[in-house]
Design a protein around this motif. Structure first.
Motif, PDB file in Angstrom:
ATOM      1  N   TYR A 327     -11.471 -14.284 -48.305  1.00 36.22           N
ATOM      2  CA  TYR A 327     -10.398 -13.568 -47.600  1.00 36.22           C
ATOM      3  C   TYR A 327      -9.921 -14.394 -46.423  1.00 36.22           C
ATOM      4  O   TYR A 327     -10.724 -14.625 -45.527  1.00 36.22           O
ATOM      5  N   PHE A 328      -8.697 -14.817 -46.262  1.00 38.79           N
ATOM      6  CA  PHE A 328      -7.614 -14.818 -47.216  1.00 38.79           C
ATOM      7  C   PHE A 328      -7.112 -16.238 -47.384  1.00 38.79           C
ATOM      8  O   PHE A 328      -7.064 -16.959 -46.390  1.00 38.79           O
ATOM      9  N   PRO A 329      -6.674 -16.600 -48.587  1.00 36.54           N
ATOM     10  CA  PRO A 329      -5.914 -17.848 -48.699  1.00 36.54           C
ATOM     11  C   PRO A 329      -4.608 -17.669 -47.914  1.00 36.54           C
ATOM     12  O   PRO A 329      -4.076 -16.568 -47.864  1.00 36.54           O
ATOM     13  N   CYS A 330      -4.088 -18.740 -47.301  1.00 38.00           N
ATOM     14  CA  CYS A 330      -2.854 -18.605 -46.518  1.00 38.00           C
ATOM     15  C   CYS A 330      -1.673 -18.247 -47.417  1.00 38.00           C
ATOM     16  O   CYS A 330      -1.502 -18.815 -48.498  1.00 38.00           O
ATOM     17  N   ILE A 331      -0.842 -17.321 -46.924  1.00 32.08           N
ATOM     18  CA  ILE A 331       0.297 -16.864 -47.723  1.00 32.08           C
ATOM     19  C   ILE A 331       1.310 -17.993 -47.936  1.00 32.08           C
ATOM     20  O   ILE A 331       1.832 -18.154 -49.041  1.00 32.08           O
TER      21      ILE A 331
END
Ligand SMILES: *Cc1c(COP(=O)(O)O)cnc(C)c1O
Length: 391
Positions: A327-331
């Motif tokens: 949590y989380f890959p970058c958007i």
């Protein structure tokens, strides 16, 4: 898999089951008393006038942006470090997401960076309380007020929490949105809720979720032809069923009990991991610890480790039947964001660095200390092995 420890697991008991069965027996499966009761419960808990139940958190954010009149040509400032839906809704209404880097400690939007990114085309700030953390929400509210633009609060991960000054999550923005997917603090299976004090905005959201009907539209079954088939605007069907809402009503009654159980699990993790030098542990906003709403327990590897080691640790946990996730890959690094916005890699270094080091560990109300200890032991062994491999 008897020894499997899942990443998350909803806390559902007999009260939830009988509430759902009661709805089934009643025959009233949509637009009824459960929706209304659920809306009241969530609005009250957030200190808000209105709650508008919808069928997902994403739908709630989407309708909120539409109701605010945000569309093509508009910019919305948001975070690259979040679940993808918080930025997707900006694209869904045809506006442009403008990413701003996050604060290295809280992983929430950095207010100074947000202020610097405001242009004459900025129509809103969409801020996320990442992992339930309320840090900077009041400051972001102040930036929005100064520039006379709405703050949209994605509080999908923060239900029931309060910041260090005692302000409720969900109470900072012009509008806030919760999600009730099964891993959230409260679940309805699928579901969401828009909360606001703005009467007009609430009515517009109610109309948009219900096919663009007037808020007081009635089916006319009582005799005269009603307004049920009159549509005042282009609407959607984002209604929440009575079955789901009934589940939500019981879950809201149990919210404090479930948040307390979550706090206890977080305490065990912290106790068993705090002397591990290779780990940075999650820290709620200082002063808010006792009223923090724990969504997940996400640790970060320390500076000596990168994404390859992190992925190896997650794989190792999974091989031991322990749920874990990044949590989380970058958007902005997601494949379709690269297509839409171009290559932004390297532009948000704090978010990028953090997202290469995070490990979400199993976390849910009924997790017991024995299993927490087992997870911590495995985690530490795997990190030690990665450390040795690097050395
Ligand atoms: C869960 C979540 C959502 C979306 O909720 P859904 O109900 O799954 O649509 C949006 N934003 C954040 C930050 C979330 O964690």
């Amino acid at each position: 898999m008897p020894n499997h420890i899942p990443l998350s697991q909803p806390d559902l008991g007999d009260a939830e089951i009988s509430a759902v069965v009661d709805v089934l027996r009643s025959g009233r499966l949509s637009i009824g008393p459960q929706q209304e009761a659920f809306e009241h419960a969530v609005a009250r808990r957030s200190g808000r006038m209105h709650g508008v139940a919808v069928n997902s958190g994403t739908a709630g954010l989407h309708l909120a942006l539409l109701a605010l009149g945000i569309g093509p040509g508009d910019e919305v400032i948001t975070t690259p470090f979040s679940f993808v839906a918080s930025a997707n809704v900006i694209l869904m209404v045809g506006a442009t997401p403008v990413f701003v880097d996050v604060c290295p400690r809280s992983l929430n939007l950095e207010p100074a960076g947000v202020e610097a990114a405001v242009t004459e085309r900025t129509r809103a700030i969409l801020a996320v309380e990442v992992f339930g953390n309320t840090t900077h929400m009041a400051a972001l509210e102040a930036v929005a007020r100064k520039h006379e633009i709405p703050l949209v609060e994605d509080c999908c991960e923060a239900l029931g929490g309060r910041d260090a000054t005692g302000r409720d999550a969900g109470g900072f923005g012009r509008v806030g949105v919760y999600g009730f997917y099964p891993n959230k603090q409260v679940t309805t299976g699928e579901g969401g809720m828009i909360v606001t004090d703005d009467d007009q905005l609430a009515d517009l959201c109610r109309s948009l979720r219900n096919q663009g009907r007037a808020v007081n539209a009635h089916s006319g079954l009582a005799g005269r032809i009603g307004s049920w088939l009159t549509h005042e605007r282009l609407g959607f069907n984002c209604r929440l069923s009575e079955i789901a809402a009934a589940l939500g009503v019981v879950q809201m009654q149990r919210l404090d009990e479930m948040l307390e159980k979550r706090r206890r699990v977080a305490g065990w993790y912290t106790q068993h991991l705090m002397d591990a030098p290779e780990l940075v542990l999650p820290q709620p906003e200082p002063g808010s610890e006792g009223q923090h709403s724990w969504f997940v327990y996400v640790v970060r590897l320390s500076s000596g480790f990168g994404p390859a080691e992190r992925d190896a640790v997650i794989d190792g946990l999974r091989k031991h039947d322990i749920g874990a996730s990044n949590y989380f890959p970058c958007i902005h690094l997601q494949p379709f964001y690269r297509e839409v916005l171009g290559d932004l890699s390297g532009r948000f270094p704090v978010a990028e660095r953090a997202s290469g080091k995070t490990i979400a560990l199993p976390f849910f109300p009924d997790l017991d200390e024995t299993r927490v200890e087992l997870v911590c032991r495995r985690l530490r062994d795997l990190i030690a092995a990665e450390g040795l491999r690097r050395a």
